[in-house]
Enzyme design. Structure first.
Site, PDB file in Angstrom:
ATOM      1  N   ASN A  66     -11.988  29.931 -37.159  1.00 16.78           N
ATOM      2  CA  ASN A  66     -10.934  30.647 -36.431  1.00 16.78           C
ATOM      3  C   ASN A  66     -11.044  30.493 -34.924  1.00 16.78           C
ATOM      4  OD1 ASN A  66     -13.103  32.311 -36.019  1.00 16.78           O
ATOM      5  ND2 ASN A  66     -12.255  34.070 -37.122  1.00 16.78           N
ATOM      6  N   GLU A  94     -24.296  40.851 -26.246  1.00 15.14           N
ATOM      7  CA  GLU A  94     -23.975  39.436 -26.485  1.00 15.14           C
ATOM      8  C   GLU A  94     -24.080  38.606 -25.196  1.00 15.14           C
ATOM      9  OE1 GLU A  94     -20.188  39.365 -28.523  1.00 15.14           O
ATOM     10  OE2 GLU A  94     -21.069  40.132 -30.374  1.00 15.14           O
TER      11      GLU A  94
HETATM   12  P1  IDP Z   1     -14.194  38.810 -35.630  1.00 14.31           P
HETATM   13  O1  IDP Z   1     -14.698  37.434 -35.255  1.00 14.31           O
HETATM   14  O2  IDP Z   1     -12.695  38.879 -35.622  1.00 14.31           O
HETATM   15  O3  IDP Z   1     -14.838  39.898 -34.834  1.00 14.31           O
HETATM   16  P2  IDP Z   1     -15.916  39.661 -37.817  1.00 14.31           P
HETATM   17  O4  IDP Z   1     -15.496  40.586 -38.891  1.00 14.31           O
HETATM   18  O5  IDP Z   1     -16.844  40.169 -36.766  1.00 14.31           O
HETATM   19  O6  IDP Z   1     -14.585  39.047 -37.152  1.00 14.31           O
HETATM   20  O7  IDP Z   1     -16.565  38.393 -38.531  1.00 14.31           O
HETATM   21  C1  IDP Z   1     -17.267  37.438 -37.767  1.00 14.31           C
HETATM   22  C2  IDP Z   1     -16.807  36.078 -38.193  1.00 14.31           C
HETATM   23  O8  IDP Z   1     -17.186  35.872 -39.555  1.00 14.31           O
HETATM   24  C3  IDP Z   1     -15.307  35.858 -38.183  1.00 14.31           C
HETATM   25  O9  IDP Z   1     -14.814  35.443 -36.923  1.00 14.31           O
HETATM   26  C4  IDP Z   1     -15.117  34.803 -39.213  1.00 14.31           C
HETATM   27  O10 IDP Z   1     -15.355  33.500 -38.662  1.00 14.31           O
HETATM   28  C5  IDP Z   1     -16.196  35.111 -40.224  1.00 14.31           C
HETATM   29  N1  IDP Z   1     -15.657  35.893 -41.333  1.00 14.31           N
HETATM   30  C6  IDP Z   1     -15.252  37.179 -41.318  1.00 14.31           C
HETATM   31  N2  IDP Z   1     -14.825  37.576 -42.528  1.00 14.31           N
HETATM   32  C7  IDP Z   1     -14.954  36.511 -43.331  1.00 14.31           C
HETATM   33  C8  IDP Z   1     -14.678  36.283 -44.713  1.00 14.31           C
HETATM   34  O11 IDP Z   1     -14.207  37.160 -45.447  1.00 14.31           O
HETATM   35  N3  IDP Z   1     -14.939  35.029 -45.193  1.00 14.31           N
HETATM   36  C9  IDP Z   1     -15.445  34.044 -44.413  1.00 14.31           C
HETATM   37  N4  IDP Z   1     -15.720  34.213 -43.103  1.00 14.31           N
HETATM   38  C10 IDP Z   1     -15.481  35.425 -42.578  1.00 14.31           C
END
Ligand code: IDP
Ligand code: MG
Length: 136
Positions: A115, A129
């Protein structure tokens, strides 16, 4: 200036690989963020595990850490009033499919794991961080 904040931004491997660093930095600058510090690095998986420790119980933790350490990343300190919240809004939802028009993840994100950008989710975590990557 009121509420001037710093936050940590990362251009993730999928975006660096597609040479999107310059475009993404322009988006930050055009939205009033100042890039205080930046560096291009590649981290070890063990470092990614430390950085993402908050997610260690999640099923995607191992893949996530493997991914963040899979190629070069750009880590940046961004500064703006309310930078943490403003950056989260500009990034868009974690899953690019849910991200709104005009957000970085809508424009560049490939999938929920690829992403394109990371951003600190709170002022406290921003400090942690920033120290993680820029404490000398
Ligand atoms: P964020 O980056 O929007 O803060 P977080 O929930 O902190 O999202 O998750 C960290 C990273 O982990 C996300 O940016 C994404 O790349 C990955 N991630 C989050 N949820 C999932 C999932 O359900 N499947 C695979 N990767 C995930
Ligand atoms: Mg997060």
């Amino acid at each position: 200036m009121s509420n001037m904040e710093k936050t940590l931004s990362i251009v993730k491997p999928d975006a660096v690989e597609r040479n999107l660093e310059g475009e993404i930095k322009e988006i930050f600058k055009n939205n009033g963020f100042q890039i205080i510090k930046e560096k291009k690095i590649q981290i070890e998986k063990s470092e990614a595990e430390k950085f993402y420790k908050v997610h260690e119980t999640k099923p995607f933790y191992n893949d996530l850490c493997g991914y963040l350490s899979s190629g070069p990343i750009i880590v940046m300190i961004l500064q703006k009033a309310n930078a943490v919240k403003e950056n989260r809004e500009l990034m868009g939802a974690t899953n690019p499919k849910d991200a709104h028009d005009g957000t970085i993840r809508k424009k560049y994100g490939i999938s929920i794991d690829k992403n394109s950008v990371h951003g600190s989710d709170s002022v406290d975590n921003a400090k942690i961080e920033i120290d993680f990557f820029f404490k000398d």
